[in-house]
Enzyme design. Structure first.
Site, PDB file in Angstrom:
ATOM      1  N   HIS A 155       0.792  -1.231   0.000  1.00 27.53           N
ATOM      2  CA  HIS A 155       0.000   0.000   0.000  1.00 27.53           C
ATOM      3  C   HIS A 155       0.826   1.284   0.000  1.00 27.53           C
ATOM      4  O   HIS A 155       0.411   2.287  -0.606  1.00 27.53           O
ATOM      5  CB  HIS A 155      -0.969  -0.007   1.187  1.00 27.53           C
ATOM      6  CG  HIS A 155      -2.239   0.735   0.925  1.00 27.53           C
ATOM      7  ND1 HIS A 155      -2.297   1.872   0.156  1.00 27.53           N
ATOM      8  CD2 HIS A 155      -3.510   0.511   1.337  1.00 27.53           C
ATOM      9  CE1 HIS A 155      -3.554   2.316   0.112  1.00 27.53           C
ATOM     10  NE2 HIS A 155      -4.304   1.502   0.813  1.00 27.53           N
ATOM     11  N   ASP A 397      -7.689  -7.053 -18.969  1.00 29.73           N
ATOM     12  CA  ASP A 397      -7.681  -8.105 -19.990  1.00 29.73           C
ATOM     13  C   ASP A 397      -6.240  -8.318 -20.469  1.00 29.73           C
ATOM     14  O   ASP A 397      -5.674  -7.485 -21.170  1.00 29.73           O
ATOM     15  CB  ASP A 397      -8.584  -7.703 -21.159  1.00 29.73           C
ATOM     16  CG  ASP A 397      -8.553  -8.703 -22.312  1.00 29.73           C
ATOM     17  OD1 ASP A 397      -7.894  -9.765 -22.177  1.00 29.73           O
ATOM     18  OD2 ASP A 397      -9.170  -8.420 -23.349  1.00 29.73           O
TER      19      ASP A 397
END
Length: 451
Positions: A155, A397
């Site tokens: 993070h 994708d």
């Protein structure tokens, strides 16, 4: 159980800048753990042999642009405990795994011990200088019916928007496409480096940084910490979302104020349901905390593609009696007011609070940035909301189609909810809920019964 078959260290394909990268104050108070998420794919064609080669080669290419991800955290000095990035190009980690389970064995992929096995396991007993900042695990399901890409993203590198930008850019490179100039990350965080001396007394009240209310009659959170939480995926159809918005906006009738958003209506509904399910006393105080993107809130605005933790924490407070009995729009208004607090001046004041801490560990505790057993507890009677509705998760994708599912992989020890859009694009919403098991049945009852 997922079994690791191979492990690869992936470094940038070309030489990248060296040295130390300064991390801003917002990076300092981000959770020092990795954020575990999973993408589920069910390709129409068999890509079994090409998957890990595609991921490995394209990761090496994208790390040239996102070279901080290939580095390691380190401490600027032991006194302040400020962290920075060592741009040593040690690389990211790619794991190949397989499981004897089929996709159906994971149910709806709600956070659980099962989904947890789909993301890399990280050894936090190591010095931070040795811990990779980005790990990814490719897990093939039984009978080659699909696979999971489990991501562990440190993070302090960036907020969710920056992380998703990286994943989607990686996917674009994997498809053989070229990144446009506006898709490249803006890496200079000194845009939020200040030289002025922070004020001794903050300019604002900063409710979000104050100690959270305890359950009445309690002196600490030890009892609540012992109670187990579980993950559950709740779905709201477009019709149900519109009903909640209409219900919330009845409170606005005759007002010139803009209508409540989906997030404001759904977030208020979640807070009310949690407040009802816990069956606390009416005069019990409850705080809801959430983050907001500050890219457009700062003056001047931050670059859209900045790769950092461009988030500010905010909070609102109410008594259980008013939260559960007053109109949904009243509760939505509370969330809106908390969001509207985050002006440029307020954000700078919050940063000053961080800068005024001599030891960054003290600042991190203010922001409840960790989810370990030793971290401050922000569960019952309080709640944490996270909106992921604006995140383009489903654009990842890599060449075998869009993911059929995206979600948080592990169960939080605190009561919180992630709100995101359904990948079908039909306007429905998914709520990934983390809640104490003891109150879950009642929460579920109110969640659907009150719409």
């Amino acid at each position: 159980m997922a079994t690791i078959k191979a492990s690869y260290s992936v470094i940038p394909e070309e030489p990248t800048p060296e040295g130390r990268l300064w991390l801003c104050d917002k990076d300092q108070v981000a959770c020092h753990r990795h954020i575990p998420t999973i993408y589920i794919y069910k390709p129409k064609q068999n890509h079994e042999n090409a998957i890990h080669y595609t991921l490995k080669n394209s990761l090496s290419k994208i790390l040239v642009h996102y070279y901080p991800i290939a580095g390691r955290l380190c401490y600027a000095d032991e006194v302040s405990r400020r962290i920075e990035l060592n741009l040593n190009a040690k690389g990211a980690i790619l794991l190949e795994a397989e499981t004897t389970k089929q996709m159906n064995d994971y149910g709806d992929f709600s956070p659980s011990d099962s989904t947890k096995e789909l993301v890399p396991v990280i050894d936090y007993t190591q010095p931070i200088e040795e811990i990779p900042l980005f790990l990814v695990q490719l897990t093939r399901f039984h009978n080659n019916e699909g696979f999971a890409i489990g991501v562990a993203f440190s993070h302090p590198l960036s907020d969710g928007l920056g992380a998703i930008g990286f994943i989607n850019s990686w996917a674009k490179v994997a498809r053989g496409e070229t990144l446009e100039s506006n898709e490249l990350p803006f890496l200079d965080r000194t845009i939020l480096r200040f030289s002025h001396k922070p004020l001794k007394v903050p300019r604002f009240e900063h409710l979000e940084l104050q100690p959270l209310p305890l359950i009445l009659g309690r002196t600490d959170t030890s009892q609540e910490r012992k109670k187990k939480t579980t993950g559950k995926t709740l779905k709201l159809s477009l019709e149900q979302v519109e009903k909640l918005k209409k219900k919330a906006n009845e409170f606005q009738k005759g007002s010139s104020s803009r209508s409540f958003s989906r997030y404001e209506a759904i977030g208020a509904h979640i807070w009310r349901c949690a407040s009802k399910a816990r069956e606390l006393e009416e005069n019990q105080e409850s705080v809801v905390r959430f983050h907001a993107d500050i890219r457009k809130r700062m003056v001047p605005p931050l670059p859209k593609n900045i790769f950092m933790n461009a988030l500010a924490l905010t909070a609102t407070k109410g008594c259980i009696g008013e939260i559960t009995s007053k109109p949904l729009g009243y509760v939505s208004q509370k969330l809106r007011e908390a969001s509207e607090l985050l002006t440029d001046e307020y954000i700078r004041s919050q940063i000053d609070v961080i800068r005024s801490c001599e030891n960054m560990d003290d600042a991190r505790e203010l922001f409840f940035g960790d989810e370990t057993e030793n971290a401050p507890y922000f569960g019952n009677p309080n709640f944490q909301l996270t909106s992921w509705m604006g995140m383009p998760f489903y654009e990842a994708d890599f060449g075998w189609g869009n993911p059929i599912y995206f979600g948080f992989a592990c169960v939080s020890p605190h009561d919180r909810a992630f709100i995101l859009l359904n990948p079908d694009g039909d306007g429905s919403v998914i709520v990934c809920l983390h809640f104490q098991i003891a109150h879950l049945e009642l929460f579920n009852k109110f969640f659907y019964g009150d719409i």
